[in-house]
Structures are given as C-alpha cells and as structure tokens.
Design an enzyme around this catalytic site. Structure first.
Site, PDB file in Angstrom:
ATOM      1  N   ARG A  91      13.240  -4.320   0.691  1.00  0.00           N
ATOM      2  CA  ARG A  91      14.353  -5.269   0.755  1.00  0.00           C
ATOM      3  C   ARG A  91      13.835  -6.656   1.129  1.00  0.00           C
ATOM      4  O   ARG A  91      12.894  -6.747   1.921  1.00  0.00           O
ATOM      5  CB  ARG A  91      15.263  -4.826   1.898  1.00  0.00           C
ATOM      6  CG  ARG A  91      16.626  -4.473   1.545  1.00  0.00           C
ATOM      7  CD  ARG A  91      17.246  -3.718   2.723  1.00  0.00           C
ATOM      8  NE  ARG A  91      17.616  -2.424   2.217  1.00  0.00           N
ATOM      9  CZ  ARG A  91      18.758  -2.198   1.586  1.00  0.00           C
ATOM     10  NH1 ARG A  91      19.653  -3.152   1.468  1.00  0.00           N
ATOM     11  NH2 ARG A  91      19.014  -1.016   1.099  1.00  0.00           N
ATOM     12  N   HIS A 109       1.034  -6.391  -0.006  1.00  0.00           N
ATOM     13  CA  HIS A 109       1.444  -6.362  -1.407  1.00  0.00           C
ATOM     14  C   HIS A 109       0.243  -5.931  -2.257  1.00  0.00           C
ATOM     15  O   HIS A 109      -0.864  -6.424  -2.046  1.00  0.00           O
ATOM     16  CB  HIS A 109       1.938  -7.741  -1.837  1.00  0.00           C
ATOM     17  CG  HIS A 109       2.400  -7.764  -3.257  1.00  0.00           C
ATOM     18  ND1 HIS A 109       3.623  -7.249  -3.643  1.00  0.00           N
ATOM     19  CD2 HIS A 109       1.792  -8.200  -4.388  1.00  0.00           C
ATOM     20  CE1 HIS A 109       3.741  -7.378  -4.953  1.00  0.00           C
ATOM     21  NE2 HIS A 109       2.653  -7.946  -5.433  1.00  0.00           N
TER      22      HIS A 109
HETATM   23  C1  GRF Z   1       2.106  -0.206  -1.051  1.00  0.00           C
HETATM   24  O1  GRF Z   1       1.442  -0.242  -2.282  1.00  0.00           O
HETATM   25  C2  GRF Z   1       2.394  -1.590  -0.529  1.00  0.00           C
HETATM   26  O2  GRF Z   1       1.401  -2.520  -0.878  1.00  0.00           O
HETATM   27  C3  GRF Z   1       3.684  -1.928  -1.228  1.00  0.00           C
HETATM   28  O3  GRF Z   1       4.404  -0.723  -1.237  1.00  0.00           O
HETATM   29  C4  GRF Z   1       3.510   0.388  -1.189  1.00  0.00           C
HETATM   30  C5  GRF Z   1       3.899   1.189   0.010  1.00  0.00           C
HETATM   31  O4  GRF Z   1       3.182   2.399   0.093  1.00  0.00           O
HETATM   32  N1  GRF Z   1       4.353  -3.019  -0.567  1.00  0.00           N
HETATM   33  P1  GRF Z   1       3.290   3.278   1.420  1.00  0.00           P
HETATM   34  O5  GRF Z   1       4.777   3.526   1.647  1.00  0.00           O
HETATM   35  O6  GRF Z   1       2.678   2.498   2.546  1.00  0.00           O
HETATM   36  O7  GRF Z   1       2.545   4.541   1.121  1.00  0.00           O
END
Ligand code: GRF
Length: 201
Positions: A91, A109
């Site tokens: 969000r 990210h």
């Molecule tokens: C990761 O790839 C992060 O970079 C992105 O969402 C994904 C989350 O993965 N923002 P997790 O829930 O930490 O396994």
C-alpha cells in the site's frame, strides 16, 4: 537499541531476514511490532515464530486511507517505534503516516531504481531486456518507489531468466541488503542531504 516496526502484506522473507539478524545480535536493532494489511500474510506467522507481536489491521474497518494510516501510526507509537521498514507492504503510505515518521520510513524494492518502479519489477526488467537489475533500499516519500536511495545491489540478468528466476536471484541480495541498511541506521551512519544519502564509512 533502535526500535523497529515492520509493515508487511505477504510472504515475509525479508521480515525473516530482519528477525534472524535481530536475534543473532547483528542488526543492532529490535523488531518490536509487525503490522499487516492482509490477514493471510505468511509474515504474521513468521513474526509469531520469533515471539514478536504481530497484528492484522483490516483496511475495511476504516473509512479512509488517512484513518487507516493513523491507526497504524498509533500502534507503532504505542511501542515507541523509531524506524518503520516496509518489507513487501503493498500500500502507498499517506502523508499522515509519513509526517509521523519523518525520514524514518524505508522500503525495499526489487529493481535498481529509478528503473522499474511499481508492481512486477522483475518481470519489467526481463521484458525490457536489461542485462543487470538488482534491489534498492530507499527512504519513503509520497511518490511510489521515489524517495532518496540509501543502498543498491546489482544482480545480473541471465539469458534464460524469467521473472521468477530473476526474482529468486534478487531476493537473496534483498535479504542481505535490508538488514545491512537497518544496521547502518541503528548505528547513526546515515544522513540525508536533499536527494542524496550519505553513509559514513
Ligand atoms: C520483495 O521482492 C520486496 O522487494 C518487494 O516485495 C517482495 C516482498 O517479499 N517490495 P517478502 O514478503 O519479503 O518475501
């Protein structure tokens, strides 16, 4: 020790990396609260395994985004959270939230920002045909994936990659980079000057 709150929506593998680093003492910070906007997030179970308080806060119980974010802020402030980490939180935060934690919200990210912001960053990288992608940890502002960049790791894109294989390779680096940045912030090594972030050696 720096008190950290983590916002999640899903799998929670980055949360897991933070929890492990906190437990073995290498994070130099304490995870005091995990909040999720999805009831079924695996991240909630992972927090429970580490004995960290974790709560699902249902967005549908609030009549605006501001009201929802205000509720999150109150829960975080009640635990004296000093740094908020978005670890797969799906969000956009409102200015209400950001004003409560100025320069104290970071996000991870799965691309080398400013390339490929938004959803499905790994698929965007494969489709575009870049030879390198990676991950970015940045401060959060009102723009989607747009705040000042703290650290990045480069990951090669292979000829036979699809979005999933690239995502797996990037994820390994995410699990190193995110705890490292939290460690830097906990040790007071990070300064923001406009869009540039300086990390003390
Ligand atoms: C990761 O790839 C992060 O970079 C992105 O969402 C994904 C989350 O993965 N923002 P997790 O829930 O930490 O396994």
């Amino acid at each position: 020790m720096l008190k950290v709150g983590v916002l999640v929506s899903g799998r929670g593998s980055n949360l897991q990396a933070l929890l492990e680093a906190a437990r073995d003492g290498s994070l130099g910070a304490e995870i005091v609260l995990v909040l999720s906007d999805r009831a079924e997030a695996q991240a909630l179970l992972r927090a429970g395994d580490f004995g960290v308080p974790a709560e699902y806060v249902a967005p549908e119980n609030f009549n605006s985004k501001d009201a929802y974010d205000q509720a999150l802020v109150e829960k975080l402030k009640a635990r004296n959270v000093e740094l908020v980490v978005l670890a797969g939180y799906m969000r956009l935060l409102t200015s209400t939230f950001l004003a409560a934690f100025p320069e104290r919200v970071i996000n991870i990210h799965p691309s080398l920002l400013p390339a490929f912001p938004g959803l499905n960053a790994q698929a965007q990288a494969v489709e575009y045909g870049v030879k390198y992608s990676g991950c970015t940890v940045h401060f959060v502002d009102e723009r989607m994936d747009g705040g000042p960049i703290i650290a990045q790791t480069v990951v090669p894109v292979k000829q036979d990659d699809d979005a999933d294989s690239l995502a797996r390779r990037i994820l390994e680096e995410e699990h190193r980079l995110l705890p490292q940045v939290v460690r830097w912030i906990a040790r007071g090594k990070v300064r923001v000057i406009g869009r540039r972030v300086l990390v003390e050696e």
